[in-house]
Design a protein around this motif. Structure first.
Motif, PDB file in Angstrom:
ATOM      1  N   ARG A 249       8.560  -7.152   1.432  1.00 15.07           N
ATOM      2  CA  ARG A 249       8.398  -5.733   1.109  1.00 15.07           C
ATOM      3  C   ARG A 249       6.983  -5.313   1.478  1.00 15.07           C
ATOM      4  O   ARG A 249       6.160  -6.121   1.889  1.00 15.07           O
ATOM      5  N   THR A 250       6.681  -4.034   1.291  1.00 16.48           N
ATOM      6  CA  THR A 250       5.292  -3.625   1.455  1.00 16.48           C
ATOM      7  C   THR A 250       4.478  -4.284   0.359  1.00 16.48           C
ATOM      8  O   THR A 250       4.995  -4.579  -0.722  1.00 16.48           O
ATOM      9  N   LYS A 251       3.212  -4.527   0.611  1.00 18.71           N
ATOM     10  CA  LYS A 251       2.373  -5.272  -0.320  1.00 18.71           C
ATOM     11  C   LYS A 251       2.317  -4.605  -1.690  1.00 18.71           C
ATOM     12  O   LYS A 251       2.376  -5.253  -2.732  1.00 18.71           O
ATOM     13  N   GLU A 270       5.072 -13.331  -0.983  1.00 15.81           N
ATOM     14  CA  GLU A 270       5.136 -11.948  -0.524  1.00 15.81           C
ATOM     15  C   GLU A 270       4.770 -11.871   0.960  1.00 15.81           C
ATOM     16  O   GLU A 270       3.668 -12.250   1.356  1.00 15.81           O
ATOM     17  N   PRO A 272       4.688  -9.045   3.773  1.00 11.64           N
ATOM     18  CA  PRO A 272       4.892  -7.639   4.151  1.00 11.64           C
ATOM     19  C   PRO A 272       5.638  -7.533   5.475  1.00 11.64           C
ATOM     20  O   PRO A 272       5.268  -8.168   6.460  1.00 11.64           O
ATOM     21  N   ALA A 275       4.594  -1.742   7.082  1.00 15.18           N
ATOM     22  CA  ALA A 275       3.285  -1.165   6.815  1.00 15.18           C
ATOM     23  C   ALA A 275       3.443   0.352   6.725  1.00 15.18           C
ATOM     24  O   ALA A 275       4.220   0.947   7.471  1.00 15.18           O
ATOM     25  N   ALA A 412       5.274  -4.477  10.189  1.00 16.89           N
ATOM     26  CA  ALA A 412       4.022  -5.169   9.875  1.00 16.89           C
ATOM     27  C   ALA A 412       3.743  -6.255  10.904  1.00 16.89           C
ATOM     28  O   ALA A 412       4.603  -6.623  11.711  1.00 16.89           O
ATOM     29  N   THR A 438      13.977  -3.940   5.971  1.00 15.09           N
ATOM     30  CA  THR A 438      13.347  -5.242   5.685  1.00 15.09           C
ATOM     31  C   THR A 438      14.086  -6.362   6.408  1.00 15.09           C
ATOM     32  O   THR A 438      13.476  -7.346   6.833  1.00 15.09           O
TER      33      THR A 438
END
Length: 522
Positions: A249-251, A270, A272, A275, A412, A438
């Motif tokens: 996922r996004t951070k 995690e 990413p 972005a 990302a 994702t």
């Protein structure tokens, strides 16, 4: 709590490598760390070239001598640490004041995590022994008593310690537990007897560490009996215990999900895959935010945490705050988005009562009524790749919609090589996919997950995308919520665990079932 307070006030932090990563987040941003742990955590390495051979205690004392506030963090309880005692005496000799914050000794903490109470209502003596320094007199005393014995030893010498107790008078059928890597998600506990522990470890193919010193805690006595431990092994029986779970996922979005996974015993990683960047042309967003202030809109609808963040940043740019929402109705697509609004100081007027999605939001959205609604326009700040479901539904309800690109989602950068290898090679036990993007982005930047990896998807659309990329979907969230998705994975893990236990099999993580790799040629 006192330790956290001390860390927050520290100017210098000198920590043992085993605890460095745990205590460092509690120290302030600018704290000086003259030593840092080596990547493998085996020992402390100097922070700068030329510091080879530096002693952690000497480093802490030197900083204290210079008048700086120092925290010296050791593993376990400093009262049982001989090096800590030496360092304290050195401080006394120089007239430097110090404070001790007690910790939890491994000999006490590890049995608690293994589900082995050292005392109960019947009460008993508890003896602690370090096998490395125990002499014949010590073993003789322990062999003659019926006390619960907690032995700090190593994997290589635990059999010899058991033999010492039998030779000193303990019965060979006395229950015994041995715990490796206690209190970590690598923890493994073996239940046996003094006479059978060596054979039990051999059958389990537990290999000694390369340096020959893998520490273990052994508990000898009736309170470590198998029947009791099966009921009390709370840590190792967590549904995702030890699972390496990929969170693509996004951070910003990964943190709360990772916390939930940890509560199930998992180790989240995690990565990413998306972005978030500002729109290429900001003028449309700027006009919409000014329209909020001038009364152009009846509603503003937030469909993601990122949309809240984008509007909030634009507000701060103009010197505005939550008061700019006065007189405007606010909608949030789900609980997570609603929470981010509350943090901003805005309580949403509408959150779906059912499905947390654009469709669920439309179910509860009121149709435009010219009698009760002085303005017929909705401000919809969204991603550049958002679907048209919400826009079309609002128009059908009679509303005019300003569909504004508040942020762009871009792929990302690829993760490190070792992470990519773990994804493709089966190093992860599960992957959580929270959107179709994702799936596409993870496969694009890191490759397709190994077929032993459990694939969990947030909904049918995401599952369809996963299947289109050749992935087998094992878990589907009952609701389009990241927290319900994690809960569904935990239920899946618990079911697998129960099936293995009922079949009398060892509980294995998915990644442990992948084919053994060939050894690299030297």
């Amino acid at each position: 709590m006192r330790a956290v307070e001390a860390l927050a006030q520290a100017e210098v932090l000198v920590a043992d490598p085993r605890v460095h990563d745990v205590v460092r987040p509690h120290a302030r941003a600018g704290v000086d760390t003259p030593l840092r742990p080596r990547a493998d955590g085996a020992s402390t390495a100097p922070a700068a070239a030329g510091d080879a051979g530096i002693d952690p205690g000497e480093s802490a004392i030197a900083a204290a001598r210079a008048g700086r506030r120092v925290v010296r963090a050791v593993a376990g309880d400093p009262g049982l640490d001989s090096d800590a005692a030496r360092e304290m005496l050195a401080l006394v000799a120089e007239g430097i004041p110090f404070e001790i914050v007690p910790g939890v000794a491994a000999a006490v903490g590890v049995p608690a995590y293994a589900g082995v109470p050292l005392r109960d209502a019947q009460g008993t003596d508890v003896r602690f022994v370090d096998a490395r320094t125990a002499d014949d007199r010590c073993w003789t005393e322990l062999g003659a008593s019926d006390a619960t014995v907690v032995v700090s030893t190593t994997l290589e010498t635990v059999g010899a310690a058991a033999g010492e107790l039998v030779s000193a008078g303990r019965k060979p059928d006395t229950p015994l537990t041995v715990t490796l890597a206690g209190t970590t998600t690598r923890q493994r506990t073996f239940t046996a007897t003094l006479g059978s522990i060596a054979q039990t470890l051999k059958q389990a193919k537990v290999l000694p560490s390369a340096d020959g010193g893998q520490p273990v805690i052994a508990v000898v006595g009736e309170r470590s009996a198998a029947a009791q431990r099966d009921q009390l092994a709370w840590f190792e029986s967590k549904p995702l215990f030890g699972w390496q779970v990929l969170v693509p996922r996004t951070k910003e979005q990964a943190a709360s999900l990772s916390d939930q996974l940890r509560s199930y015993g998992a180790v989240p990683a995690e990565v990413p895959t998306i972005a978030v960047e500002p729109p290429r042309t900001p003028q449309q967003m700027e006009r919409a935010v000014k329209g909020l202030v001038t009364g152009r809109y009846e509603w503003i609808a937030f469909t993601s945490v990122n949309a809240v963040k984008a509007v909030r940043e634009k507000f701060e740019e103009y010197g505005l705050d939550a008061r700019a929402f006065a007189g405007i109705k606010v909608a949030a697509v789900g609980e997570q988005t609603a929470r981010s609004l509350v943090e901003f100081g805005v309580k949403p007027d509408l959150v779906p009562s059912g499905e947390q999605s654009a469709a669920g939001l439309l179910e509860d959205w009121p149709p435009y009524d010219p009698v009760f609604d002085p303005i017929d326009r909705v401000f919809l700040p969204r991603a550049d790749i958002a679907t048209e479901t919400l826009v079309a539904g609002l128009i059908e309800l009679g509303w005019e919609v300003d569909d504004v690109t508040a942020y762009r989602t871009v792929r990302a950068s690829p993760p490190p090589a070792e992470t990519r290898e773990a994804i493709k090679g089966g190093g992860f036990d599960a992957v959580l996919f929270t959107s179709s993007s994702t799936v596409r982005n993870l496969v694009g930047i890191a490759g397709k997950p190994h077929n032993v990896t459990i694939i969990a998807c947030i909904g049918p659309a995401t599952a369809k995308t996963a299947e289109e990329h050749g992935l087998r979907v094992d878990v589907m969230s009952p609701e389009p919520s990241v927290h319900k998705l994690a809960e569904a994975l935990a239920d899946f893990g618990a079911e697998r665990r129960n099936e293995a236990v009922e079949a009398g099999e060892n509980v294995k993580r998915p990644s442990e079932k992948r084919p053994a790799r060939r050894r690299a040629r030297s």
